[in-house]
Design an enzyme around this catalytic site. Structure first.
Site, PDB file in Angstrom:
ATOM      1  N   LYS A  70      29.921 -33.787 -31.886  1.00  0.00           N
ATOM      2  CA  LYS A  70      30.821 -34.544 -32.612  1.00  0.00           C
ATOM      3  C   LYS A  70      32.202 -33.737 -33.665  1.00  0.00           C
ATOM      4  CE  LYS A  70      30.507 -39.316 -31.321  1.00  0.00           C
ATOM      5  NZ  LYS A  70      30.349 -40.290 -31.865  1.00  0.00           N
ATOM      6  N   ASP A 107      36.648 -44.272 -33.187  1.00  0.00           N
ATOM      7  CA  ASP A 107      35.394 -44.609 -34.060  1.00  0.00           C
ATOM      8  C   ASP A 107      35.591 -45.915 -34.912  1.00  0.00           C
ATOM      9  OD1 ASP A 107      33.533 -43.936 -32.195  1.00  0.00           O
ATOM     10  OD2 ASP A 107      32.442 -42.284 -33.502  1.00  0.00           O
TER      11      ASP A 107
END
Ligand code: ATR
Length: 277
Positions: A70, A107
């Site tokens: 990420k 997220d």
């Protein structure tokens, strides 16, 4: 006659076999009868950059990114949204027509939508939040809570310096609490979130004493395997409004699916069921 191209997307990580994203996107593609494919892609760190640069050439319109890439994906991208920059990680990539990579992080959005869907009258401005953990997931949660107007975040982590770094990054609404003191700051919190891996299948149990939790407090665990962790079961027994972690996984996937395949999917009880089967 040329047939329209079928969009391809996927999730890149290492390992990737455990990822639930292919099943989720596959479910939505079938259910909505949308043409497209979504595949798991496992690459080694030395091949990440060339993979991301190559995939647009063969019809990929974007990717999800998972552990451990990420942060790397954020660094590789040509442009980045503000929320991905401040979180410091990307979980959703869009490949533009000119081949450029645009990185986003959904997220925090998934976290927020999950709580909103489960507890519609939840008001993040109503009181302090307690966040357990200071890893990557915690950063997305904390940024989102601050953005939603939470007055104070009591941040606690086994490794204190990680929490201190977040206070430096995100400011004075963050109050650091010693990990061993976590149980003592719960009683006037309106929201409590576990972002650690404690309680996950195969990981140690969370040992933070929870008897300070008050009825009505919104308690969310980002862990979704098992769906009801001991943390959530204890909170439920004390009258808290509990929110499991599966919904965050489902909601964070919505913006990517919509961008890549052109239709906005719904997070329904049926898709939850399908993911649990
Ligand atoms: P993620 O991106 O999922 O948040 P991570 O960055 O590895 O993953 O963070 C994992 C979190 O779980 C951290 O807050 C970690 O605490 P440390 O910073 O002290 O490592 C927490 N965690 C993992 N195992 C733990 C344990 N046995 N006890 C307490 N906290 C733990």
């Amino acid at each position: 006659m040329t047939l329209p191209k079928i969009p391809l997307a996927g999730v890149v990580g290492n390992p990737i076999a455990h990822s639930k994203s292919p099943r989720l996107h596959g479910y939505w593609l079938r259910q909505m009868r949308v043409p497209g494919h979504y595949v798991p892609i496992e690459v080694t760190p030395d091949k990440l950059m060339e993979t991301l640069r190559f995939l647009p050439n063969i019809g990929f319109v974007g990717l999800n990114v998972t552990v451990p890439y990420k942060e790397k994906a954020l660094a590789i991208a040509d442009s980045v949204t503000d929320r991905a920059t401040i979180i410091g990680a990307a979980n959703t990539l869009n490949f533009r027509r000119d081949g450029k990579i645009h990185a986003d992080n959904t997220d925090g959005y998934g976290f927020l939508q999950n709580i909103r869907q489960s507890v519609p009258d939840w008001d993040p401005r109503g009181g302090p939040a307690v966040v357990l953990g200071a890893g990557g997931a915690s950063r997305a949660v904390v940024v989102t809570l601050l953005d939603a107007g939470v007055p104070e975040i009591r941040l606690t982590n086994r490794t204190r310096v990680r929490a201190e770094k977040m206070r430096e990054d995100f400011g004075k609404r963050i109050k650091i609490v010693d990990w061993v003191q976590a149980g003592n700051v719960l009683d006037d919190a309106t929201t409590v979130i576990n972002t650690t891996s404690l309680g996950m299948t195969g990981k140690p149990e969370m040992r933070v004493p929870l008897d300070g939790l008050r009825p009505g407090t919104v308690v969310n665990d980002l862990v979704y395997a098992p769906l009801e962790t001991r943390f959530l079961a204890t909170a439920r027994a004390q009258g808290c409004r509990v929110v499991d972690g599966l919904g965050m996984l489902l909601h964070q996937a919505v913006p990517g699916f919509e961008r890549w395949f052109g239709f906005r999917p719904d997070v329904t009880p049926a898709v939850r069921e399908a993911m649990l089967r």
